[in-house]
Design an enzyme around this catalytic site. Sequence first.
Site, mmCIF file in Angstrom:
data_model
loop_
_atom_site.group_PDB
_atom_site.id
_atom_site.type_symbol
_atom_site.label_atom_id
_atom_site.label_comp_id
_atom_site.label_asym_id
_atom_site.label_seq_id
_atom_site.Cartn_x
_atom_site.Cartn_y
_atom_site.Cartn_z
ATOM 1 N N TYR A 96 0.852 -1.195 0.000
ATOM 2 C CA TYR A 96 0.000 0.000 0.000
ATOM 3 C C TYR A 96 0.881 1.237 0.000
ATOM 4 O O TYR A 96 1.799 1.353 0.835
ATOM 5 C CB TYR A 96 -0.934 0.007 1.229
ATOM 6 C CG TYR A 96 -1.935 -1.113 1.135
ATOM 7 C CD1 TYR A 96 -3.114 -0.950 0.425
ATOM 8 C CD2 TYR A 96 -1.667 -2.375 1.690
ATOM 9 C CE1 TYR A 96 -4.018 -2.008 0.273
ATOM 10 C CE2 TYR A 96 -2.555 -3.434 1.545
ATOM 11 C CZ TYR A 96 -3.726 -3.235 0.828
ATOM 12 O OH TYR A 96 -4.602 -4.282 0.664
ATOM 13 N N SER A 97 0.609 2.163 -0.934
ATOM 14 C CA SER A 97 1.348 3.425 -0.967
ATOM 15 C C SER A 97 1.032 4.193 0.310
ATOM 16 O O SER A 97 -0.124 4.237 0.743
ATOM 17 C CB SER A 97 0.877 4.293 -2.131
ATOM 18 O OG SER A 97 0.918 3.593 -3.335
ATOM 19 N N CYS A 277 0.090 7.242 -10.733
ATOM 20 C CA CYS A 277 -0.171 6.223 -9.709
ATOM 21 C C CYS A 277 -1.652 5.860 -9.712
ATOM 22 O O CYS A 277 -2.515 6.735 -9.823
ATOM 23 C CB CYS A 277 0.253 6.749 -8.332
ATOM 24 S SG CYS A 277 0.262 5.463 -7.068
ATOM 25 N N GLU A 317 3.952 4.200 -10.864
ATOM 26 C CA GLU A 317 3.676 3.090 -9.942
ATOM 27 C C GLU A 317 2.203 2.730 -10.086
ATOM 28 O O GLU A 317 1.325 3.406 -9.553
ATOM 29 C CB GLU A 317 3.983 3.475 -8.501
ATOM 30 C CG GLU A 317 3.840 2.278 -7.571
ATOM 31 C CD GLU A 317 4.670 2.435 -6.318
ATOM 32 O OE1 GLU A 317 5.836 2.014 -6.312
ATOM 33 O OE2 GLU A 317 4.141 3.025 -5.364
ATOM 34 N N TYR A 319 -0.778 -0.575 -10.215
ATOM 35 C CA TYR A 319 -0.987 -1.906 -9.642
ATOM 36 C C TYR A 319 -2.311 -2.501 -10.078
ATOM 37 O O TYR A 319 -3.092 -1.831 -10.697
ATOM 38 C CB TYR A 319 -0.934 -1.840 -8.114
ATOM 39 C CG TYR A 319 -1.585 -0.634 -7.471
ATOM 40 C CD1 TYR A 319 -2.945 -0.622 -7.167
ATOM 41 C CD2 TYR A 319 -0.844 0.516 -7.154
ATOM 42 C CE1 TYR A 319 -3.537 0.475 -6.554
ATOM 43 C CE2 TYR A 319 -1.439 1.618 -6.540
ATOM 44 C CZ TYR A 319 -2.788 1.593 -6.248
ATOM 45 O OH TYR A 319 -3.379 2.683 -5.649
HETATM 46 P P1 FAD Z 1 -7.023 -10.225 -2.652
HETATM 47 O O1 FAD Z 1 -7.505 -11.101 -1.565
HETATM 48 O O2 FAD Z 1 -5.567 -10.241 -2.980
HETATM 49 O O3 FAD Z 1 -7.875 -10.447 -3.953
HETATM 50 C C1 FAD Z 1 -7.555 -9.752 -5.152
HETATM 51 C C2 FAD Z 1 -8.834 -9.618 -5.980
HETATM 52 O O4 FAD Z 1 -9.271 -10.891 -6.362
HETATM 53 C C3 FAD Z 1 -9.977 -8.946 -5.231
HETATM 54 O O5 FAD Z 1 -10.608 -8.010 -6.087
HETATM 55 C C4 FAD Z 1 -10.907 -10.100 -4.893
HETATM 56 O O6 FAD Z 1 -12.258 -9.671 -4.803
HETATM 57 C C5 FAD Z 1 -10.660 -11.029 -6.058
HETATM 58 N N1 FAD Z 1 -10.942 -12.456 -5.750
HETATM 59 C C6 FAD Z 1 -10.755 -13.103 -4.576
HETATM 60 N N2 FAD Z 1 -11.112 -14.405 -4.698
HETATM 61 C C7 FAD Z 1 -11.491 -14.588 -5.981
HETATM 62 C C8 FAD Z 1 -11.942 -15.705 -6.741
HETATM 63 N N3 FAD Z 1 -12.079 -16.925 -6.189
HETATM 64 N N4 FAD Z 1 -12.240 -15.502 -8.035
HETATM 65 C C9 FAD Z 1 -12.112 -14.296 -8.624
HETATM 66 N N5 FAD Z 1 -11.684 -13.194 -7.949
HETATM 67 C C10 FAD Z 1 -11.377 -13.340 -6.655
HETATM 68 N N6 FAD Z 1 -4.412 -0.626 -2.967
HETATM 69 C C11 FAD Z 1 -5.068 0.370 -2.330
HETATM 70 O O7 FAD Z 1 -6.266 0.239 -2.023
HETATM 71 N N7 FAD Z 1 -4.418 1.526 -1.979
HETATM 72 C C12 FAD Z 1 -3.103 1.739 -2.271
HETATM 73 O O8 FAD Z 1 -2.543 2.803 -1.959
HETATM 74 C C13 FAD Z 1 -2.394 0.696 -2.939
HETATM 75 N N8 FAD Z 1 -1.094 0.841 -3.233
HETATM 76 C C14 FAD Z 1 -0.414 -0.153 -3.890
HETATM 77 C C15 FAD Z 1 0.925 0.025 -4.194
HETATM 78 C C16 FAD Z 1 1.623 -0.951 -4.869
HETATM 79 C C17 FAD Z 1 3.082 -0.728 -5.212
HETATM 80 C C18 FAD Z 1 0.961 -2.150 -5.241
HETATM 81 C C19 FAD Z 1 1.692 -3.244 -5.978
HETATM 82 C C20 FAD Z 1 -0.364 -2.350 -4.922
HETATM 83 C C21 FAD Z 1 -1.081 -1.362 -4.243
HETATM 84 N N9 FAD Z 1 -2.430 -1.525 -3.897
HETATM 85 C C22 FAD Z 1 -3.111 -0.497 -3.256
HETATM 86 C C23 FAD Z 1 -3.175 -2.803 -4.169
HETATM 87 C C24 FAD Z 1 -3.081 -3.716 -2.925
HETATM 88 O O9 FAD Z 1 -1.740 -4.168 -2.766
HETATM 89 C C25 FAD Z 1 -3.949 -4.972 -3.037
HETATM 90 O O10 FAD Z 1 -3.668 -5.630 -4.244
HETATM 91 C C26 FAD Z 1 -5.443 -4.697 -2.966
HETATM 92 O O11 FAD Z 1 -5.792 -4.052 -1.742
HETATM 93 C C27 FAD Z 1 -6.257 -6.015 -3.042
HETATM 94 O O12 FAD Z 1 -5.787 -6.857 -2.043
HETATM 95 P P2 FAD Z 1 -6.788 -7.780 -1.195
HETATM 96 O O13 FAD Z 1 -5.981 -8.601 -0.275
HETATM 97 O O14 FAD Z 1 -7.886 -6.975 -0.608
HETATM 98 O O15 FAD Z 1 -7.431 -8.668 -2.317
#
Ligand code: FAD
Length: 319
Positions: A96-97, A277, A317, A319
Amino acid sequence: MYVQQASKSKCKVAIKPLELENTKEPPLNLYKPKGPYTASIVSVERIVGPKAPGETCHIVIDHGGNVPYWEGQSYGVIPPGENPKKPGAPNTVRLYSIASTRYGDSFDGRTASLCVRRAVYYDPETGKEDPSKKGICSNFLCDSKPGDKIQITGPSGKIMLLPEDDPNATHIMIGTGTGVAPFRGYLRRMFMEDVSSFKFGGLAWLFLGVANTDSLLYDEEFTNYLQQYPENFRYDKALSREQKNKSGGKMYVQDKIEEYSDEIFKLLDDGAHIYFCGLKGMMPGIQDTLKRVAEQRGESWHQKLSQLKKNKQWHVEVY
Ligand code: FAD
């Protein structure tokens, strides 16, 4: 803990500890996934209005001064529980940024703020939300309560660090949704905090793309800077579901970029930094627009882009 938000006065806020200015290199990966730091949640606040599609929260984390970072870096968060793809193994890190300056929203170097959008899943066939497939970490963060423990790693990332060698430089920031996070940090450092080693006198220009007025993030803070520093700050919003572009389609950030393309290209030629971003999907439309504008100006976008990258003016950046 008291968390001070946007100040209405032009008077800048004192910050501490001043030693956070002393290091020449940014802190990097002080805590790794195998040995994360246990921080605690200070506050979780929904920061979008009722008509915003989806939910975005501003989350303040107390790291006790133990996980220092610079503006533009990210933290990793390890959500509790088992990795659904690898039973028995812990969940993996999500990045997360960081949306605050190194001093945090409490100006004491003990907190970091994140801007997190809750990831939800809609079944493509029924169109209904399926809670069993909701995003693990974003929901953990948005549902957390003050005092809850949170495992963090990092800080990481160098690409979005704010170059401070020239305090009069121009910084063009293009963000969609939570992509605004690092820019909030930059702008607080430029306009809200009294940083003796960085007296910003240049131009910061923020382009923010969201769905509608209710989805705007930190709008009050940015509007205050506009009133206080009209010579140094510009703020343009693209509201895709409320505004129309010149062809009658939805207004995206690239349409705003196109509107100001002459100024933007001139600023880039004069050495401006440009930052992008947000979600990955934002880049193709923006790149197409920049390419088209360059061609209309009789320039090669390919050459221009490689020059911008070579000069370290281009920061992405997504994602
Ligand atoms: P996950 O559990 O990882 O799931 C990912 C997606 O898959 C979700 O949409 C979920 O609904 C879906 N999913 C889950 N199960 C299934 C299934 N069986 N079939 C289909 N789809 C499914 N995010 C922010 O909100 N703010 C930020 O500032 C931010 N900054 C970032 C900076 C960087 C450098 C990077 C790489 C990423 C950033 N992100 C940011 C994104 C963040 O890292 C996560 O990827 C995001 O919050 C989703 O993670 P999660 O664990 O909630 O979802």
